[in-house]
Scaffold this active site. Structure first.
Site, PDB file in Angstrom:
ATOM      1  N   ALA A 240       1.199  -1.904  -0.044  1.00 44.05           N
ATOM      2  CA  ALA A 240      -0.080  -0.322  -0.662  1.00 44.05           C
ATOM      3  C   ALA A 240       1.268   0.810   0.221  1.00 44.05           C
ATOM      4  O   ALA A 240       2.129   1.301   0.544  1.00 44.05           O
ATOM      5  CB  ALA A 240      -0.947   0.146   1.449  1.00 44.05           C
ATOM      6  N   PRO A 241       0.659   2.089  -1.123  1.00 47.63           N
ATOM      7  CA  PRO A 241      -0.229   3.051  -1.566  1.00 47.63           C
ATOM      8  C   PRO A 241      -0.748   1.450  -2.776  1.00 47.63           C
ATOM      9  O   PRO A 241      -2.024   1.833  -3.649  1.00 47.63           O
ATOM     10  CB  PRO A 241      -0.892   4.131  -1.542  1.00 47.63           C
ATOM     11  CG  PRO A 241       0.828   5.025  -1.723  1.00 47.63           C
ATOM     12  CD  PRO A 241       1.184   3.553  -0.514  1.00 47.63           C
ATOM     13  N   GLY A 242       0.304   1.747  -3.089  1.00 51.69           N
ATOM     14  CA  GLY A 242       0.339   0.761  -4.391  1.00 51.69           C
ATOM     15  C   GLY A 242       0.754   1.064  -5.366  1.00 51.69           C
ATOM     16  O   GLY A 242       0.876   0.471  -6.798  1.00 51.69           O
ATOM     17  N   SER A 243       2.007   1.859  -4.864  1.00 51.91           N
ATOM     18  CA  SER A 243       2.165   2.757  -6.610  1.00 51.91           C
ATOM     19  C   SER A 243       3.217   1.739  -6.926  1.00 51.91           C
ATOM     20  O   SER A 243       3.217   1.464  -8.307  1.00 51.91           O
ATOM     21  CB  SER A 243       3.570   3.730  -6.401  1.00 51.91           C
ATOM     22  OG  SER A 243       2.430   5.184  -5.525  1.00 51.91           O
ATOM     23  N   LYS A 244       4.391   0.730  -6.571  1.00 52.28           N
ATOM     24  CA  LYS A 244       4.808   0.055  -6.654  1.00 52.28           C
ATOM     25  C   LYS A 244       4.677  -1.611  -7.718  1.00 52.28           C
ATOM     26  O   LYS A 244       4.281  -1.669  -8.581  1.00 52.28           O
ATOM     27  CB  LYS A 244       6.348  -0.304  -6.381  1.00 52.28           C
ATOM     28  CG  LYS A 244       6.842   0.993  -6.223  1.00 52.28           C
ATOM     29  CD  LYS A 244       8.278   0.686  -4.487  1.00 52.28           C
ATOM     30  CE  LYS A 244       8.751   1.274  -4.003  1.00 52.28           C
ATOM     31  NZ  LYS A 244       7.856   1.649  -3.007  1.00 52.28           N
ATOM     32  N   ASP A 308       8.879  -3.984   0.201  1.00 51.64           N
ATOM     33  CA  ASP A 308       8.860  -1.700   0.575  1.00 51.64           C
ATOM     34  C   ASP A 308       9.197  -1.896   1.216  1.00 51.64           C
ATOM     35  O   ASP A 308       8.022  -1.475   1.687  1.00 51.64           O
ATOM     36  CB  ASP A 308       8.485  -1.763  -0.954  1.00 51.64           C
ATOM     37  CG  ASP A 308       8.855  -0.267  -0.955  1.00 51.64           C
ATOM     38  OD1 ASP A 308       9.866   0.280  -0.955  1.00 51.64           O
ATOM     39  OD2 ASP A 308       7.916   1.022  -1.344  1.00 51.64           O
ATOM     40  N   CYS A 361      12.982   3.434   1.338  1.00 47.61           N
ATOM     41  CA  CYS A 361      12.910   5.425   0.998  1.00 47.61           C
ATOM     42  C   CYS A 361      13.826   5.915   2.472  1.00 47.61           C
ATOM     43  O   CYS A 361      13.314   6.938   2.436  1.00 47.61           O
ATOM     44  CB  CYS A 361      12.237   5.914   0.337  1.00 47.61           C
ATOM     45  SG  CYS A 361      10.553   5.293   1.668  1.00 47.61           S
TER      46      CYS A 361
END
Ligand SMILES: C[S@@+](CC[C@H](N)C(=O)[O-])C[C@H]1O[C@@H](n2cnc3c(N)ncnc32)[C@H](O)[C@@H]1O
Length: 420
Positions: A240-244, A308, A361
């Site tokens: 979440a939120p699902g970008s990758k 991640d 990150c």
């Protein structure tokens, strides 16, 4: 009592950030939507400006008030006005000061009106210079990063690089986006000749319709490293939120294979579902669990697993300037325990011959290299491989790193392991 709507909005956003640990990236669009075009820019500028200069502004306030203890709403109002007086050429001093005094009344701090007025008038008269006890304090105050973080980075990167990093963290990042399954050739063509900065509303409309997706370059890089080969099954442990997740799905040629993502809360998975639907992602499943405790799968069933990890986010200060004030040194140690536990659980699901990708990150070695070295030392079924990124992102130790000051990208870390 007429107060500029931009200053009222900035005050309310900064108050929420301070009291509720909210994020400017979430609040700004919500407030800006309700503002007239002419107020949007000023609200944006003041909010991010105060966040990027908060320690500097507080040092000025300390000097102007001889270290007097100040109510937090009053302090926010003074920070807003001082930021305009010091950094915004086009704002007349009387406008910044009058609105500050009126905001004080609006915030029901009437008895502080005279004080606010006096502090700001003193500033315009005296324009005081700040003095520093040492270089660390100078960098900390001038770039508005907490001293402990500056000291930590100096140990890791050296003093000159730390200053460059801290300065870069206060720069406005450019708007990055990527294509989606819904990006047509016509959309690609229309984007070729447009200057991104001038076409923000056009881009926003495309993003709303899922025809592009706003995603920072370093975050995109993680999905590119995953780069699923044909017919590989995939698991994104913290998706979440699902970008990758949605980008790996877009890049993937996998069909009819497991393509799974999960996260701690069902609520966050709703966002993943919304994003995936909007960008036209296909053939995926989602589920909720606590990855620190247990992952609800049999061992060795995925060809590629991405973790991640939840992290301090110190690589994303350009986008989330408030992070530096939320974090405490002890959080890094707590996060690394969590990262270590989730990585261990995630590794069990990787097939023989499969891959495990670990990313954060964060700029902190405790959340990055240290986690990976410990993992390798404790898991001899895995060996380290070089992530597929261009040479300039590779470290001597074979990990991938991006830095705001070097790459004009958020600071990401990527490691890749293969299972024997
Ligand atoms: C860095 S974010 C992931 C970002 C995501 N990969 C993306 O690209 O959009 C880390 C995620 O880990 C999740 N998380 C934190 N603790 C967790 C746990 N114990 N189990 C599962 N997910 C967890 C958080 O909810 C958060 O969504």
């Amino acid at each position: 009592m007429k107060i500029s709507p931009a200053r009222i909005a900035a005050f309310e956003i900064l108050t929420k950030i301070e009291t509720e640990k909210a994020f400017s990236s979430v609040l700004l669009p919500l407030y800006e939507e309700k503002l007239e075009q002419i107020d949007r820019g000023l609200c944006h500028e003041i909010t991010l400006g105060v966040l990027r200069k908060r320690i500097y502004l507080d040092k000025l306030i300390e000097k102007l008030t001889n270290g007097k203890k100040i109510d937090s709403a009053v302090k926010t109002i003074i920070r807003i006005a001082l930021y305009q007086l010091q950094f915004l050429d086009k704002i007349p001093a009387h406008a910044a000061i009058n609105d500050a005094v009126n905001l004080t009344q609006r915030a029901k701090k009437t008895s502080a009106k005279g004080f606010v007025n006096a502090v700001l008038r003193r500033f315009t008269r005296e324009k005081p210079e700040l003095n520093f006890n040492d270089e660390v304090e100078r960098i900390s105050v001038e770039t508005s990063h907490p001293r402990w973080l500056v000291e930590k980075w100096i140990l890791e990167f050296g003093i000159a690089e730390t200053e460059r990093l801290a300065i870069a963290n206060n720069e406005t990042p450019k708007l990055d986006f990527r294509f989606t399954a819904k990006t047509t050739e016509a959309v690609k063509k229309s984007l070729e000749n447009k200057s991104i900065e001038n076409e923000k509303s056009f881009l926003r409309e495309l993003a709303e319709n899922g025809k592009i997706y706003f995603q920072e370059k370093a975050s995109q890089l993680v999905a590119e490293v995953v780069g699923l080969k044909e017919n590989e099954s995939y698991f994104d442990v913290c998706c979440a939120p699902g970008s990758k997740f949605s980008f790996v799905n877009y890049l993937s040629k996998t069909k009819d294979k497991l393509f799974v993502g999960g996260d701690l809360y069902e609520q966050r998975l709703k966002t993943v579902r919304r994003i995936c639907e909007n960008v036209g992602a296909k053939n995926y499943s989602l589920l909720a669990y606590d990855a620190e405790k247990f992952l609800p799968f049999a061992d060795e069933i995925f060809d590629a697993v991405l973790l991640d990890a939840p992290c301090s986010g110190t690589g994303t200060i350009r986008h989330n300037p408030e992070i530096r004030y939320f974090l405490a040194e002890k959080d890094i140690a707590e996060l690394s325990l969590k990262q270590r536990a989730i990585l261990q659980n995630a590794s069990k699901l990787v097939k023989h011959g499969g891959r495990l990708i670990y990313s954060t990150c964060s700029l902190e070695s405790e959340e990055n290299e240290k986690i990976c070295k410990e993992f390798l030392a404790e898991n001899d079924a895995f060996y380290q491989v070089r992530p597929n990124v261009s040479e300039n992102f590779l470290t001597e130790e074979g990990f991938a790193r991006t830095f705001p000051q070097r790459d004009k990208m958020d600071g990401f870390f990527i490691a890749e392991f293969a299972k024997k």
